[in-house]
Design an enzyme around this catalytic site. Structure first.
Site, PDB file in Angstrom:
ATOM      1  N   GLY A 176       0.684  -1.096   0.044  1.00 36.88           N
ATOM      2  CA  GLY A 176      -0.046   0.128  -0.035  1.00 36.88           C
ATOM      3  C   GLY A 176       1.115   1.077  -0.060  1.00 36.88           C
TER       4      GLY A 176
ATOM      5  N   ILE B  53      -0.296  -5.371   5.253  1.00 34.59           N
ATOM      6  CA  ILE B  53      -0.053  -4.972   3.790  1.00 34.59           C
ATOM      7  C   ILE B  53       1.108  -5.492   3.294  1.00 34.59           C
ATOM      8  CG2 ILE B  53      -1.480  -2.844   4.099  1.00 34.59           C
ATOM      9  CD1 ILE B  53       1.027  -0.997   4.465  1.00 34.59           C
ATOM     10  N   GLY B  54       1.630  -6.417   3.963  1.00 33.85           N
ATOM     11  CA  GLY B  54       2.942  -7.243   3.675  1.00 33.85           C
ATOM     12  C   GLY B  54       3.939  -6.954   4.983  1.00 33.85           C
ATOM     13  N   THR B  55       3.335  -6.111   5.699  1.00 38.91           N
ATOM     14  CA  THR B  55       4.305  -5.872   6.813  1.00 38.91           C
ATOM     15  C   THR B  55       4.600  -6.837   7.871  1.00 38.91           C
ATOM     16  OG1 THR B  55       2.240  -4.809   7.743  1.00 38.91           O
ATOM     17  CG2 THR B  55       3.846  -3.210   6.759  1.00 38.91           C
TER      18      THR B  55
ATOM     19  N   ALA C 219       1.618  -1.560  14.292  1.00 38.67           N
ATOM     20  CA  ALA C 219       2.050  -2.623  15.219  1.00 38.67           C
ATOM     21  C   ALA C 219       2.003  -2.089  16.432  1.00 38.67           C
ATOM     22  CB  ALA C 219       3.609  -2.898  14.736  1.00 38.67           C
TER      23      ALA C 219
ATOM     24  N   ARG D  82      10.889  -1.895  21.411  1.00 40.03           N
ATOM     25  CA  ARG D  82      11.030  -3.288  21.400  1.00 40.03           C
ATOM     26  C   ARG D  82      10.570  -3.901  19.906  1.00 40.03           C
ATOM     27  NH1 ARG D  82       9.825  -6.948  25.333  1.00 40.03           N
ATOM     28  NH2 ARG D  82       8.789  -5.371  26.603  1.00 40.03           N
ATOM     29  N   ILE D  83      11.490  -4.793  19.600  1.00 37.34           N
ATOM     30  CA  ILE D  83      11.186  -5.245  18.162  1.00 37.34           C
ATOM     31  C   ILE D  83      10.208  -6.659  18.188  1.00 37.34           C
ATOM     32  CG2 ILE D  83      12.380  -6.467  16.150  1.00 37.34           C
ATOM     33  CD1 ILE D  83      13.079  -3.560  16.583  1.00 37.34           C
TER      34      ILE D  83
ATOM     35  N   THR E 219      10.432  -9.690  10.223  1.00 39.91           N
ATOM     36  CA  THR E 219       9.614  -8.726   9.569  1.00 39.91           C
ATOM     37  C   THR E 219      10.068  -7.358   9.827  1.00 39.91           C
ATOM     38  OG1 THR E 219       8.061  -8.704  11.480  1.00 39.91           O
ATOM     39  CG2 THR E 219       7.632 -10.406   9.684  1.00 39.91           C
TER      40      THR E 219
ATOM     41  N   GLU F 139       8.363   2.450   8.625  1.00 38.67           N
ATOM     42  CA  GLU F 139       8.965   3.734   7.612  1.00 38.67           C
ATOM     43  C   GLU F 139      10.154   4.106   7.815  1.00 38.67           C
ATOM     44  OE1 GLU F 139       4.541   5.641   6.858  1.00 38.67           O
ATOM     45  OE2 GLU F 139       5.258   6.011   8.866  1.00 38.67           O
TER      46      GLU F 139
END
Lengths: 322, 739
Positions: free
Chosen positions: B250, B477-479, B521, B624-625, B630, B702
Site C-alpha cells: 500500500g 499490507i505485507g508488513t 504494530a 521493542r522489536i 519482519t 517507515e
C-alpha cells in the site's frame, strides 16, 4: 483490447502472405493490444511452425525466427563465436521476458516512446498525421540521430544492435518469395512515414537470421541506462575490435538508444581500421558517429554520453591483454 | 455451548509504562524471527487478494479517463457505448469521487465526475459482462468538454502558494545566526513527485445484500474506509463492510477509499449484481495519490567548534485545490539537531495534477534526506567528519519545545553503524579514490521518524481447548501484522504460536487504526496485548493468585508451586477479552521518535555518470522489536525505497498538459535487483520506549527510508567532489558536473 480472430499456423507457409498480424512471444504485441495502440483484426500464431533451432551454416550460424532470446543468449556456439550477440540479449528485458521473446519478434518490437503508448496523445507513428507529442514534450529517451520533424522515437532493442554490428542478414519470405535484408538495413529512419518501423513488407515473415563467420577479437556491448536492469538503453555501444600488431585490423560499431534504428557509421569504422588506438582517434570516430546529432532538450546529454561511452569501450577493446 | 465470559481492558497512554510486562512473560515467542503464518499461502499463490475472488454473477467495470486537464464534462457518447457488446451500464453519478480519500479522513473525498481537475481523472464507469468488453467500451468513450485546460497550473514554479499560519514557526534569530556563524550552508534541494507503485493494483469487488454493501478491496484502514465509502454513497457506515484480508502493498496509496470502491459500489447498486473494478497499472499511477514534489531551502550554521547554532527548513509542496493534506516535510526538523535559532516554513501550491497524499513516511521520507544532505555539506564546510559532527549536535531535549525525549538512541545508532561499516576508511578528500573508471565514495545519514499511535481495539478469545483467536480490523499490507499479533497473543497467554489464529482485514471486527504512519504494530499490537492481559487477570482469578504472580507457558498456568493446564482451568468456558488503547498525554509531554543511522558506499562512473550503490548498512532503534525477521524486512524495503528515491524514481509530467507520461513500471523506475547491493541491518534489540505504549515498541515500517537518499548523495559527493541537490541523481546530472 478489441476482439480479434486468432488462427494458429502449423508451418511457415500458413503465415506467409496471411492477412494477419503475426504473433510469436507476444511480449510486446499483447501489451500494445491491451492498450489499443495495436488493434489487429486477425492474429496468426507462429509458435508452432518450427524455426526454433540454432544451426551451423558454413562458418556462420542460422538462427530460427522462433528461437527464444534466453536460448539464443545461452547457445554455446553463439557464446563462443559471437559473444557480442549473447551479451546484448542478456542486457535486455528481464529473464521472464527473454524466456518468452523470440528472435524475429525482438526485431519487430516497437518503440517505447511515451506518446506512442498513449492513445490519447498525438503520435505520427501510431496515427499518421496526428503530430508528434515527443517533440516539445518529454523526450529523455528519444533520438539524437536520424530523427525527423514527424518522429523522434528510438528503436528500443539490444539484440538488433549487436546483429547490425555483426553484419547479420535477415531472411524473410513473402508472397513473392524469399529475400534477404542486412540487419543494418532492416529498420528504417522515420522520415515522413514513421508508421513503418522496418523494411518488412505486408505478408512477409521473418524466417531466420544468418550470422557470417565469427570475427573474433574483443566484443563488447555496453548499455548505459537509468537503472542496472530492466530499463531501455539511453545509449548502447556494440563493438568488435580485432587487434593486429598494435593496430585495429577490424573495427565494427553499432549504437542503440540513439535513433529509429541501430546506428551504424561505416565512416567511423574506416577511421579506426588500420590505425593504432588513441584517445584522439576515438574522439574523431565519435565526431563521425555524431555528425548531424541533435538533442531535443531532455535528451541532449546523450550526445556527450555516446562520445564518452564509445571512448571507454574502444579503450577497453584495444587495451593490451594482461 | 455457553456464552463466552467477557472481560475488557482500556488503557489511555497518559504516563510512562511501569510494568514492562512483555519482559516478564516467558513463552519466548515475542521478538523472535517467526515465519509469517500466512507466508505459505502467499508464496504458493493461494492467498486471495481483492480481485481474485468474484461472487457468482460478477460483472466488470472500467473507469473512463478525462483527456483534458481542466474544465467540465458536458457530454458522453453513452448511448453508443451501451450498444457495444456486453455493455450493461455507463455510469456518471454525482457520488463518484475526484481523488482518493486521505488517510483517516472518515468522510468522502471531493465528489462529482463533471468537473475535471487533472488529466486522467475518472469521469465515468463502463460496466460490461466481461472485463475485456468493459475495457474496450471505456476506451471507445468520447467525452464532450468545456475545456479550460489553458487555465490549468501544472508546473510548481507557476503555482500560487498558500502559507498556512499554523505551520510556520521560529525561535531566536535565524538570519543573524547565519551571519555570525563560523560556518553555514544555505542550499536549495528539490525532490520530484513520486508514486507508491505497490505490486497489487487497486481493486474492489462490491455487492449488496439486504441493503448492506460488502466490498472486497485492497485498503489499509478499514474502519475509516467504511466510513468514507458510506459517506460517499450516502448510507450509514453500518451498511458498509470492507474485506481486505491480504493487501499486496500500500505504502499509503490505500489509506483512503479510491475511485474503484465508489464506482463498484454504485454500479452494484444500480445493476443488482456484484461488480468488480480493478485499476490498470496506468490508472493507479495517474488517479491515485502521488507524493508531492518539493522545493526545500535549508539553512544550517555552526560555530568554530562545530556546535550548531541555526536550523532553518522551508518547504514548498503541492496538492489539488481544496485538499487538506500537505506533505509534512519538516516533521522531524524541530527536534533532530541542536541550535537555538530556528525557523520552519511551509507553503502549499495548488496544481492540476493527480492529488498528493501520504506515501511511505510522508514528511521525513523527503525531508530527512534533504536536511541530512545539508548536514553533510555543513560538516564538510566546518572540516569535521560527518559522524563526529552529528555526535556533537544531538540535543539533550527537544530544542524547539524543551520537552524531554522519551528515549534517544541516535548517538548509539551512529557509533555502532560507523564501526560496523568501517567508516574510518572513508576517503578524507572528496574525489580521491578511484578504481579504474569508477570513483568511490562513502556517505552516511541519521535516520529519524516520529513515533505515533492511534486508537485501536482487538478481541482475543481463549477457547476451551486452549487455542486462541485474535480478531481486529487491522490489515497486513505485507508488513507482518499477522505475525506480530500472533506472537503478542501467544507470548501474553503462554501459548505456542501454532495455537493462535489471527483474523484481520474485516471492518466488522473490532476497529483498529489500521496500517499507516508506522502506527499499526504499536497500536493494534497494544490492543491485543491489553485484551490478553484482561484474560490473564481472569486466569489468575481461577488460579486464585495475583495476576503479577501468574506465569503462562506452553498452555499451562503456573502460580507458586501450583500448575494447571489452561484447558483444565477453562473447564469448558470460553474467555473473550477485549483490549483498547488510546493515545494520551505521553506523546504530549515526551518527544517520541524512532532512530537510526545508515552508511553507504557508491561507485560513480567517470565515463557515464552511472551511480552504483555498492554497500548499504543501517542500525535502528525502534523500541521493542516484535519480530526480528519482519522488522528487518521493513528496514530492507525502506532502504531499497531510499535507493529508488536517490537514483531512480520520478513522475515524468508533460509540462504542457499535466499528463503523467511514464505511467507504467517499465518507465517509472524503482530499483531492480541489480541496483540493490547486500544490505546489512542491525536492530538494537535491547531498546524499549516506556512512553510509547505498554509494549514499549515503536514504529519501524517507515523508519529506514527516512534518510537513505542522504547517505547516497553524500557518498556521491565524497566520490566525485560535487553536490547533487536535485533528486533523483540520474546520470545526466552527474555527467554535467563531471565535465
Amino acid at each position: 483490447m478489441r476482439p480479434f480472430d486468432y488462427t494458429r499456423a502449423h508451418a511457415p507457409a500458413d503465415a506467409v502472405g496471411a492477412e494477419a498480424r503475426i504473433i510469436a512471444g507476444g511480449t510486446n504485441l499483447l501489451d500494445l493490444m491491451k492498450l489499443q495502440v495495436e488493434t489487429p483484426d486477425r492474429l496468426i500464431d507462429i509458435n508452432h511452425v518450427g524455426l526454433d533451432r540454432v544451426e551451423r551454416d558454413g562458418d556462420g550460424l542460422r538462427i530460427g525466427a522462433l528461437v527464444r532470446n534466453s536460448d539464443l543468449a545461452a547457445d554455446p556456439a553463439v557464446r563462443e563465436g559471437w559473444p557480442l550477440l549473447s551479451k546484448a540479449i542478456l542486457a535486455g528485458a528481464s529473464a521472464q521476458i527473454r524466456n518468452r521473446a523470440t528472435t524475429g519478434g525482438n526485431l519487430m518490437q516497437r518503440t517505447r516512446c511515451y506518446y506512442f503508448y498513449d492513445i490519447d496523445a498525438p503520435c505520427n507513428k501510431r496515427e499518421p498525421g496526428s503530430g508528434c507529442g515527443a517533440i516539445g514534450g518529454n523526450n529523455r529517451q528519444h533520438a539524437i540521430l536520424g530523427a525527423s520533424d514527424h518522429c523522434i522515437a528510438t528503436y528500443p532493442g539490444d539484440m538488433a544492435v549487436a546483429m547490425s554490428a555483426l553484419d547479420a542478414v535477415i531472411e524473410v519470405e513473402g508472397p513473392a518469395g524469399k529475400r534477404e535484408i542486412r540487419a543494418a538495413d532492416f529498420h528504417r529512419l522515420p522520415g515522413d512515414t514513421p508508421q513503418r518501423d522496418n523494411e518488412l513488407q505486408s505478408g512477409e515473415m521473418i524466417l531466420s537470421v544468418r550470422l557470417p563467420a565469427p570475427l573474433g577479437g574483443r566484443q563488447i556491448y555496453r548499455k548505459v541506462r537509468d537503472r542496472r536492469s530492466y530499463a531501455f538503453a539511453l545509449v548502447s555501444v556494440a563493438a568488435v575490435v580485432v587487434m593486429e600488431a598494435g593496430r585495429m585490423a577490424t573495427a565494427r560499431l553499432a549504437f542503440g538508444g540513439v535513433a529509429h534504428k541501430p546506428w551504424r557509421v561505416p565512416a567511423a569504422e574506416s577511421l579506426l581500421t588500420g590505425q593504432p588506438p588513441s584517445p584522439e582517434l576515438f574522439d574523431r570516430a565519435a565526431d563521425a558517429v555524431l555528425a548531424g546529432a541533435r538533442g531535443q532538450g531532455h535528451n541532449d546529454f546523450k550526445i556527450p554520453l555516446l562520445r564518452r561511452t564509445l571512448g571507454a569501450v574502444l579503450a577497453e577493446a584495444t587495451q593490451e591483454s594482461k | 455451548m455457553s456464552d463466552p465470559i467477557t472481560v475488557s481492558l482500556f488503557h489511555r497512554m497518559n504516563f510512562r509504562d511501569e510494568e514492562n510486562l512483555l519482559d516478564r512473560t516467558v513463552q519466548g515467542v515475542i521478538s523472535t524471527p517467526m515465519d509469517r503464518p500466512e507466508g505459505p499461502l502467499k508464496v504458493s499463490g493461494t492467498a486471495t487478494y481483492a480481485d481474485e475472488d468474484h461472487p457468482p454473477g460478477t460483472v466488470y467495470g472500467w473507469l473512463v479517463r478525462a483527456t483534458i486537464t481542466k474544465g467540465w464534462v458536458v457530454g458522453l457518447n453513452s448511448r453508443a457505448l451501451r450498444r457495444m457488446p456486453g455493455v450493461l451500464a455507463v455510469i456518471r453519478d454525482e457520488r463518484m469521487i475526484r481523488n482518493p480519500a486521505q488517510g483517516g479522513d472518515a468522510k468522502s473525498p471531493y465528489q462529482g465526475p463533471a468537473e475535471v481537475f487533472y488529466k486522467g481523472q475518472p469521469i465515468a464507469l463502463v460496466v460490461a459482462e466481461t472485463f475485456e468488453q468493459a475495457r474496450d467500451a471505456a476506451t471507445a468513450a468520447q467525452a464532450e468538454y468545456l475545456d479550460r485546460s489553458h487555465k490549468a497550473v501544472i508546473v510548481p514554479a507557476e503555482a500560487e502558494y498558500e502559507t498556512p499560519r499554523g505551520e510556520q514557526s521560529s525561535q531566536g534569530d535565524l538570519d543573524r545566526a547565519m551571519q555570525e556563524a563560523a560556518f553555514s550552508v544555505d542550499v536549495e534541494y528539490t525532490t520530484p513527485s513520486m508514486s507508491h507503485a505497490s505490486m497489487e493494483p487497486h481493486a474492489a469487488v462490491a455487492w449488496w445484500q439486504d441493503g448492506r454493501l460488502t466490498v472486497r478491496g485492497s485498503y489499509q484502514m478499514l474502519n475509516t474506509n467504511a466510513q468514507e465509502l458510506a459517506d460517499a454513497l450516502g448510507v450509514s457506515p453500518k451498511k458498509v463492510r470492507i474485506l481486505s484480508q491480504y493487501v499486496g502493498g500500500g505504502f499509503g496509496s490505500k489509506l483512503g477509499i479510491s475511485h474503484e470502491a465508489v464506482g463498484a459500489a454504485i454500479a452494484a447498486q444500480k445493476l443488482g449484481r456484484p461488480v468488480a473494478v480493478a485499476l490498470h497499472r496506468r490508472q493507479v499511477f495517474e488517479t491515485t495519490h502521488r507524493r508531492s514534489e518539493s522545493r526545500q531551502r535549508v539553512r544550517l550554521a555552526c560555530d568554530a567548534e562545530g556546535r550548531m547554532t541555526a536550523v532553518g527548513h522551508e518547504v514548498w509542496v503541492s496538492n489539488l485545490p481544496g485538499e487538506s493534506f500537505s506533505e509534512p516535510v519538516t516533521q522531524s526538523t524541530p527536534f533532530t539537531w541542536a541550535g537555538e535559532n530556528r525557523l520552519i516554513g511551509h507553503h502549499i501550491g495548488r496544481l492540476n495534477l493527480n492529488g498528493a497524499g501520504s506515501m511511505r513516511a510522508p514528511g521525513e521520507a523527503i525531508g530527512v534526506p534533504v536536511t541530512e544532505a545539508a548536514m553533510d555539506e555543513l560538516a564538510e564546510a566546518a572540516g569535521i567528519d560527518p559522524v563526529e559532527f552529528r555526535l556533537r549536535n544531538i540535543p539533550e531535549v527537544d530544542p524547539s519545545s524543551g520537552k524531554p525525549f522519551s528515549n534517544n538512541r541516535l548517538a548509539e545508532c551512529i557509533r555502532r553503524g560507523a564501526e560496523k561499516f568501517g567508516w574510518a576508511d572513508r576517503p578524507k578528500q572528496p574525489g580521491s579514490r578511484r578504481e579504474g573508471e569508477w570513483l568511490i565514495g562513502m556517505g552516511m545519514s541519521a535516520i529519524i521518524r516520529v513515533n505515533m499511535m492511534g486508537p485501536s481495539t482487538a478481541r482475543v478469545t481463549l477457547n476451551p481447548d486452549g487455542t486462541a483467536l485474535v480478531e481486529t480490523d487491522m490489515t497486513d499490507i505485507g508488513t507482518g501484522s499477522y505475525s506480530i499479533l500472533t506472537q503478542i497473543a501467544a507470548e501474553m497467554l503462554g501459548l505456542p504460536p501454532e495455537k493462535v489464529t489471527t483474523m484481520l482485514g474485516d471492518s466488522d471486527l473490532p476497529p483498529s487504526i489500521g496500517s499507516g504512519g508506522s502506527r499499526g504494530a504499536a497500536s493494534s499490537g497494544t490492543s491485543v496485548m491489553l485484551a490478553a492481559k484482561a484474560l490473564r487477570k481472569k486466569i489468575a482469578e481461577r488460579m486464585d493468585c495475583d495476576p503479577d504472580d501468574l506465569t503462562l507457558k506452553d498452555g499451562t498456568a503456573i502460580a507458586g508451586n501450583r500448575q494447571r493446564s489452561l484447558s483444565d482451568l477453562l473447564a469448558g468456558d470460553t474467555l473473550e477479552g477485549t483490549g483498547t488503547i488510546k493515545p494520551g498525554l505521553a506523546e504530549m509531554h515526551h518527544r517520541q521518535a524512532s532512530w537510526g543511522a545508515e552508511f553507504c558506499e557508491v561507485a560513480v562512473s567517470s565515463v557515464t555518470g552511472e551511480v552504483h550503490v555498492r554497500r548499504l548498512s543501517g542500525v535502528f532503534a525502534a523500541g521493542r522489536i516484535l519480530n526480528a525477521k519482519t522488522a528487518r524486512s521493513q528496514c530492507l524495503g525502506g532502504m531499497i525505497f531510499g535507493i529508488g528515491q536517490a537514483l531512480h524514481e520520478k513522475v515524468e509530467t508533460d509540462a504542457r498538459d499535466g499528463n503523467f507520461v511514464n505511467r507504467d513500471l517499465a518507465e517509472y523506475h524503482v530499483p531492480a535487483n541489480l541496483d540493490v547491493p547486500h544490505i546489512d541491518i542491525e536492530l538494537l534489540m535491547d531498546d524499549r520506549d516506556a512512553y510509547a505504549n505498554p509494549m514499549r515498541a515503536k514504529g519501524i515500517g517507515e523508519l529506514a527510508t527516512c534518510g537513505t537518499a542522504a547517505a547516497i548523495v553524500s557518498a556521491i559527493a565524497n566520490a566525485t567532489g560535487h553536490r547533487f541537490r536535485h533528486f533523483p541523481v540520474t546520470l545526466d546530472k552527474v555527467l554535467e558536473k563531471l565535465g
